[in-house]
Design an enzyme around this catalytic site. Structure first.
Site, short mmCIF file in Angstrom:
data_model
loop_
_atom_site.label_atom_id
_atom_site.label_comp_id
_atom_site.label_asym_id
_atom_site.label_seq_id
_atom_site.Cartn_x
_atom_site.Cartn_y
_atom_site.Cartn_z
CG ASP A 94 14.34 -48.47 -6.53
OD1 ASP A 94 13.39 -48.84 -7.25
OD2 ASP A 94 14.74 -47.30 -6.48
N GLY A 95 15.29 -51.89 -3.55
CA GLY A 95 16.08 -53.00 -3.02
C GLY A 95 15.36 -54.32 -3.14
CB ALA A 152 24.30 -41.42 -10.87
#
EC number: 2.7.1.23
Length: 313
Positions: free
Chosen positions: A67-68, A196
Site C-alpha cells: 500500500d505504501g 479508522a
C-alpha cells in the site's frame, strides 16, 4: 490501452518485487514498449526523473509492492492522469493493490490490457497548502501536496510525546478546537487506515466526502465529522511555542506549520486511477479479508445467503 511507454516501480530493497519488475520489463520490451524501471521507498523517489525524461505520454504505471508503494505512485502520478496497476508483491496488507494471483500470468495481463479487458477505479484525493496572511488576502507559502489517504496535522518531537491544540474552520466558520494528539483529514480511501485506527468513520471509496477525525481528543464531546467534498478545511495550531506541529501526507512528512500559518485542505482536482484485474471486486469483501471481519465468533448457518458460510468461516 496502448503499451508504448510504461514505467515499472518496485518496492525498494525487496528482492521479490525487483525480480518481477525485471521480468515485466523484459516482456514489455519484446512487445516494442519503452520501459523505465526504478525503486520506490522512504529514500527512493523515481517519479521526478521519470516524468522529466519522458518524450511521449506514459500509458501505464505498474507498481509492485504494498500500500505504501501504491500511495506514493498516486501522489506523483494522479495529476498526470496516468493509470496505475498496483500489485501486492512484497507488501503486507494490500488494501489498494491487486492480489498477486491475478497478476502472476503476466503475458495474459498484457493481452488483457491491450484488449481493454479491465476496469478502472477512480479514487478521490485531497490537496493541501500552507497559507499565511489575512483571511481575505491569504498567501500560499508552500508547494501543494496531494494525498490519497489522509492529511494529518500533528506535532512531532524527538524529546517527548507532545499534544497540541488545533483550531479547525470549515468554509469560513470555526467548528471546534481539538486538544489532543492531532487531527486527521481523510478521503474515503483513507477512511480504513489511520482514520479508522482513530475511531473515525469508514466511507465507501465510491463516494466523494471528507472525514475529519481528532486523534485521542481530551474531550469526549470531540467527535469525527463527515463533510461534503466541496468543503474547504482550514486548521492551525494554537500556542505551539516549541514549533512541533507538522503537516503529514499519507504518513510522509510534508512541511512545517509555523506560527501565523494555517493548513488548507480540500478535494484535489485530480483523481487516482487504479486498474482492476479481478472479475469480482468488492469493497465489502476487502473489509472482510483485510480487516478480518468475521461476524459472530459462534458459527451459525444462514440458508438465505449462499455467501454466509464463507463469511462465518
Amino acid at each position: 490501452m496502448q503499451l508504448k511507454q510504461v514505467i515499472i516501480i518496485h518496492k525498494a530493497r525487496n528482492r521479490d518485487s525487483e525480480v518481477w519488475a525485471e521480468k515485466c520489463a523484459r516482456q514489455l520490451e519484446q512487445l516494442h514498449c519503452r520501459v523505465l524501471v526504478g525503486p520506490s521507498g522512504p529514500k527512493d523517489n523515481p517519479y521526478p526523473v521519470f516524468l522529466a525524461s519522458i518524450t511521449q505520454p506514459i500509458d501505464l504505471a505498474i507498481v509492485l509492492g504494498g500500500d505504501g508503494t501504491a500511495l506514493a505512485a498516486a501522489r506523483h502520478l494522479a495529476a498526470e492522469g496516468i493509470p496505475i496497476l498496483a500489485v501486492n508483491v512484497g507488501g503486507t496488507l494490500g488494501f489498494l493493490t491487486e492480489p498477486f494471483e491475478a497478476f502472476q500470468d503476466t503475458e495474459q495481463v498484457w493481452e488483457r490490457l491491450m484488449g481493454d479487458r479491465y476496469a478502472v477505479q477512480t479514487r478521490m484525493m485531497l490537496q493541501a497548502n500552507i497559507l499565511e496572511g489575512s483571511r481575505t488576502h491569504p498567501e500560499i507559502v508552500s508547494d501543494s501536496v496531494l494525498c490519497l489517504n489522509e492529511i494529518c496535522i500533528k506535532p512531532a518531537s524527538i524529546d517527548r510525546m507532545p499534544t497540541t491544540v488545533i483550531e479547525m474552520e470549515v468554509d469560513g466558520e470555526v467548528v471546534d478546537q481539538y486538544h489532543g494528539d492531532g487531527l486527521i483529514v481523510a478521503t474515503p480511501t483513507g477512511s480504513t487506515c489511520y482514520n479508522a485506527s482513530a475511531n473515525g468513520p469508514i466511507i465507501h471509496p465510491g463516494m466523494e466526502a471528507i472525514a475529519v477525525t481528532p486523534i485521542c481528543p481530551l474531550s469526549l464531546s470531540s467527535r469525527p465529522i463527515i463533510l461534503p467534498p466541496g468543503s474547504v478545511v482550514h486548521a492551525w495550531p494554537l500556542g505551539d511555542y516549541e514549533l512541533n506541529t507538522k503537516l503529514w501526507t499519507d504518513g510522509v512528512i510534508g512541511t512545517q506549520i509555523w506560527p501565523g500559518q494555517r493548513a488548507e485542505v480540500q478535494m484535489a482536482q485530480c483523481h487516482a486511477k487504479f486498474i482492476i484485474l479481478r472479475e469480482k471486486h468488492s469493497f465489502y469483501q476487502t473489509l472482510r479479508e483485510k480487516l478480518q471481519w468475521a461476524g459472530t465468533r459462534v458459527p451459525h448457518s444462514n440458508n438465505h445467503h449462499a455467501t454466509s458460510k464463507n463469511i462465518s468461516n
